[in-house]
Design an enzyme around this catalytic site. Structure first.
Site, PDB file in Angstrom:
ATOM      1  N   THR A 123     -53.665 -39.547-112.505  1.00  0.00           N
ATOM      2  CA  THR A 123     -52.465 -38.882-112.003  1.00  0.00           C
ATOM      3  C   THR A 123     -52.709 -38.256-110.638  1.00  0.00           C
ATOM      4  O   THR A 123     -53.852 -37.895-110.305  1.00  0.00           O
ATOM      5  CB  THR A 123     -52.055 -37.785-113.014  1.00  0.00           C
ATOM      6  OG1 THR A 123     -51.121 -36.903-112.393  1.00  0.00           O
ATOM      7  CG2 THR A 123     -53.240 -36.940-113.466  1.00  0.00           C
ATOM      8  N   ASP A 124     -51.638 -38.054-109.875  1.00  0.00           N
ATOM      9  CA  ASP A 124     -51.768 -37.339-108.582  1.00  0.00           C
ATOM     10  C   ASP A 124     -52.009 -35.844-108.807  1.00  0.00           C
ATOM     11  O   ASP A 124     -52.365 -35.125-107.867  1.00  0.00           O
ATOM     12  CB  ASP A 124     -50.513 -37.564-107.713  1.00  0.00           C
ATOM     13  CG  ASP A 124     -49.222 -37.051-108.340  1.00  0.00           C
ATOM     14  OD1 ASP A 124     -49.231 -36.634-109.526  1.00  0.00           O
ATOM     15  OD2 ASP A 124     -48.183 -37.046-107.640  1.00  0.00           O
ATOM     16  N   GLU A 125     -51.842 -35.376-110.063  1.00  0.00           N
ATOM     17  CA  GLU A 125     -51.980 -33.939-110.331  1.00  0.00           C
ATOM     18  C   GLU A 125     -53.423 -33.444-110.159  1.00  0.00           C
ATOM     19  O   GLU A 125     -53.661 -32.245-110.041  1.00  0.00           O
ATOM     20  CB  GLU A 125     -51.446 -33.594-111.726  1.00  0.00           C
ATOM     21  CG  GLU A 125     -49.996 -34.021-111.870  1.00  0.00           C
ATOM     22  CD  GLU A 125     -49.271 -33.465-113.084  1.00  0.00           C
ATOM     23  OE1 GLU A 125     -49.704 -32.445-113.638  1.00  0.00           O
ATOM     24  OE2 GLU A 125     -48.254 -34.070-113.464  1.00  0.00           O
ATOM     25  N   TYR A 150     -54.483 -29.829-118.207  1.00  0.00           N
ATOM     26  CA  TYR A 150     -54.214 -31.272-118.189  1.00  0.00           C
ATOM     27  C   TYR A 150     -54.852 -31.928-116.966  1.00  0.00           C
ATOM     28  O   TYR A 150     -55.640 -32.873-117.085  1.00  0.00           O
ATOM     29  CB  TYR A 150     -52.704 -31.549-118.201  1.00  0.00           C
ATOM     30  CG  TYR A 150     -52.345 -32.969-117.787  1.00  0.00           C
ATOM     31  CD1 TYR A 150     -52.724 -34.068-118.557  1.00  0.00           C
ATOM     32  CD2 TYR A 150     -51.639 -33.217-116.597  1.00  0.00           C
ATOM     33  CE1 TYR A 150     -52.408 -35.367-118.166  1.00  0.00           C
ATOM     34  CE2 TYR A 150     -51.328 -34.514-116.204  1.00  0.00           C
ATOM     35  CZ  TYR A 150     -51.714 -35.590-116.990  1.00  0.00           C
ATOM     36  OH  TYR A 150     -51.409 -36.873-116.593  1.00  0.00           O
ATOM     37  N   LYS A 154     -57.974 -34.630-116.596  1.00  0.00           N
ATOM     38  CA  LYS A 154     -57.841 -35.944-115.946  1.00  0.00           C
ATOM     39  C   LYS A 154     -58.837 -36.056-114.790  1.00  0.00           C
ATOM     40  O   LYS A 154     -59.423 -37.116-114.565  1.00  0.00           O
ATOM     41  CB  LYS A 154     -56.410 -36.166-115.446  1.00  0.00           C
ATOM     42  CG  LYS A 154     -55.363 -36.350-116.537  1.00  0.00           C
ATOM     43  CD  LYS A 154     -55.597 -37.545-117.443  1.00  0.00           C
ATOM     44  CE  LYS A 154     -55.362 -38.865-116.759  1.00  0.00           C
ATOM     45  NZ  LYS A 154     -55.458 -40.005-117.730  1.00  0.00           N
TER      46      LYS A 154
END
Ligand code: NAD
Ligand code: TYD
Length: 339
Positions: A123-125, A150, A154
């Protein structure tokens, strides 16, 4: 290809399996999924009799489960993860187990089974938060700076995948994608939650001032990008995948949804307490995957938002079943004390 798709009963995994079986009917897919609250085999009813598709229930954290699933595959597409930021704030442990430990177990099995490609979905998060008043974007060189349990889990999994490439020579690729939307999206996430709440005559909870920005991408565009990476991507490389929404706020998205569904915007929203550690803005520079692999988003946001609303309107049995049971408990815990 003989693919092991982990997390194939979730939102993006489901869309990916359907995409792949249609485009490559001679390929074989093993869908390996623990069937958590987010996994739903009903999504895949139309492919369950396909001789090229097989489902195996199991946990990526369990080496014995993984050993059974990994036989006879040459490629792994690793979607399986706990995926919702708010749940990671309520209880982080499952995120560390499935996302970090689960990835390590799968990586070990990939080495043991001489897997030809391990593609890790991220993810870009992991890159943290951008300022609202800047034009900056994440790219492949942006330092990791995760802010939620989260995104931290990741980030941990991304680092492990890269470490297995450098240390053991495992043939990996990684993609970090922005927020997806489309059919089978679990109605705990903003867009499906907004659509289904409106269909139920409920209000849409808006965190904080609602001026948070995500870079929305229709799920099929994500699947197309993974396809290109599996077929043309360079081993060891990371590719960022993003959308076309360029700065659209949560409030503007809700306004669009209300407009399409003929609902009064002011009466359809309720302000709730903000998410702790809430990332202000995400935006992805996807020029590397465009230049190297020829990918760009093909689905216009407003047009496909409308089609997504039509899907939820026409598939009420699906989401009403999903929203019963465990979802009620979660919704209560997440939203009850936040007004
Ligand atoms: P989802 O929550 O809808 O689905 C996750 C699936 O993984 C479920 O079917 C669940 O049962 C399965 N799963 C969870 N833990 C497991 C375990 N221990 N063993 C086996 N299966 C397990 O998630 P999603 O939105 O489809 O996201 C899929 C992947 O894409 C995740 O890795 C996520 O981080 C990544 N991603 C999601 C988005 C997005 O906008 N949804 C954007 C970028 C990246
Ligand atoms: P979400 O769909 O949870 O994705 P992520 O946090 O992984 O980007 O949330 C998207 C945005 O919408 C985010 O800024 C949080 C906000 N949001 C709300 O305002 N209300 C809600 O009820 C939810 C679920 C999200």
């Amino acid at each position: 290809m003989k693919l092991l798709v982990t997390g194939g009963a979730g939102f993006i995994g489901t869309n990916f399996i359907k995409y792949w079986l249609e485009k490559y009917p001679a390929d074989d897919i093993v869908n390996f999924d623990k069937l958590t609250y987010a996994g739903n085999l009903e999504n895949l009813k139309d492919v369950e009799d396909n001789p090229h598709y097989k489902f195996i229930k199991g946990d990526v954290v369990d080496p014995d489960d993984v050993r059974i699933a990994i036989q006879e595959v040459d490629t792994i597409v690793h979607f399986a993860a706990e995926s919702h930021v708010d749940r990671s704030i309520l209880s982080p442990a499952a995120f560390i187990k499935s996302n970090v430990l689960g990835t390590q177990v799968l990586l070990d099995a990939a080495i043991e089974n001489k897997i030809k490609r391990f593609h890790h979905i991220s993810t870009d998060e992991v890159f943290g938060s951008l300022n609202l008043d800047s034009k900056s974007k994440f790219d492949e060189n942006t330092p990791y700076d995760p802010h939620s349990p989260y995104s931290a889990s990741k980030a941990g999994s991304d680092h492990l995948v890269r470490a297995y490439f450098h240390t053991y020579g495992l043939p990996i690729t990684i993609s970090n994608c922005s927020n997806n939307f489309g059919p089978y999206h679990f109605p705990e996430k903003l867009i499906p939650l907004a659509i289904t709440n409106l269909l139920e005559g409920k209000k849409i909870p808006v965190y904080g001032d609602g001026k948070y920005v995500r870079d929305w991408l229709y799920v099929d565009d994500h699947c197309r990008a993974i396809d290109l990476i599996l077929n043309k991507g360079v081993i060891g490389e990371t590719y960022l995948i993003g959308g076309m929404t360029d700065g659209i706020s949560n409030l503007s998205i809700i306004e669009l949804i209300c407009g399409i569904m003929s609902k009064d915007f002011d009466r359809s929203i309720e302000s709730v307490k903000d998410r702790p550690g809430h990332d202000r803005r995400y935006s992805v520079d996807w020029s590397k995957i465009k230049k190297d692999l020829g990918w760009q988003p093909a689905h216009d946001f407003k047009q496909w938002l409308q089609k997504t609303i039509e899907w939820y309107t026409n598939n009420q049995t699906w989401w009403r079943r999903v929203k019963s049971g465990e979802y009620q408990e979660y919704y209560q815990k997440q939203y009850a004390d936040r007004k």
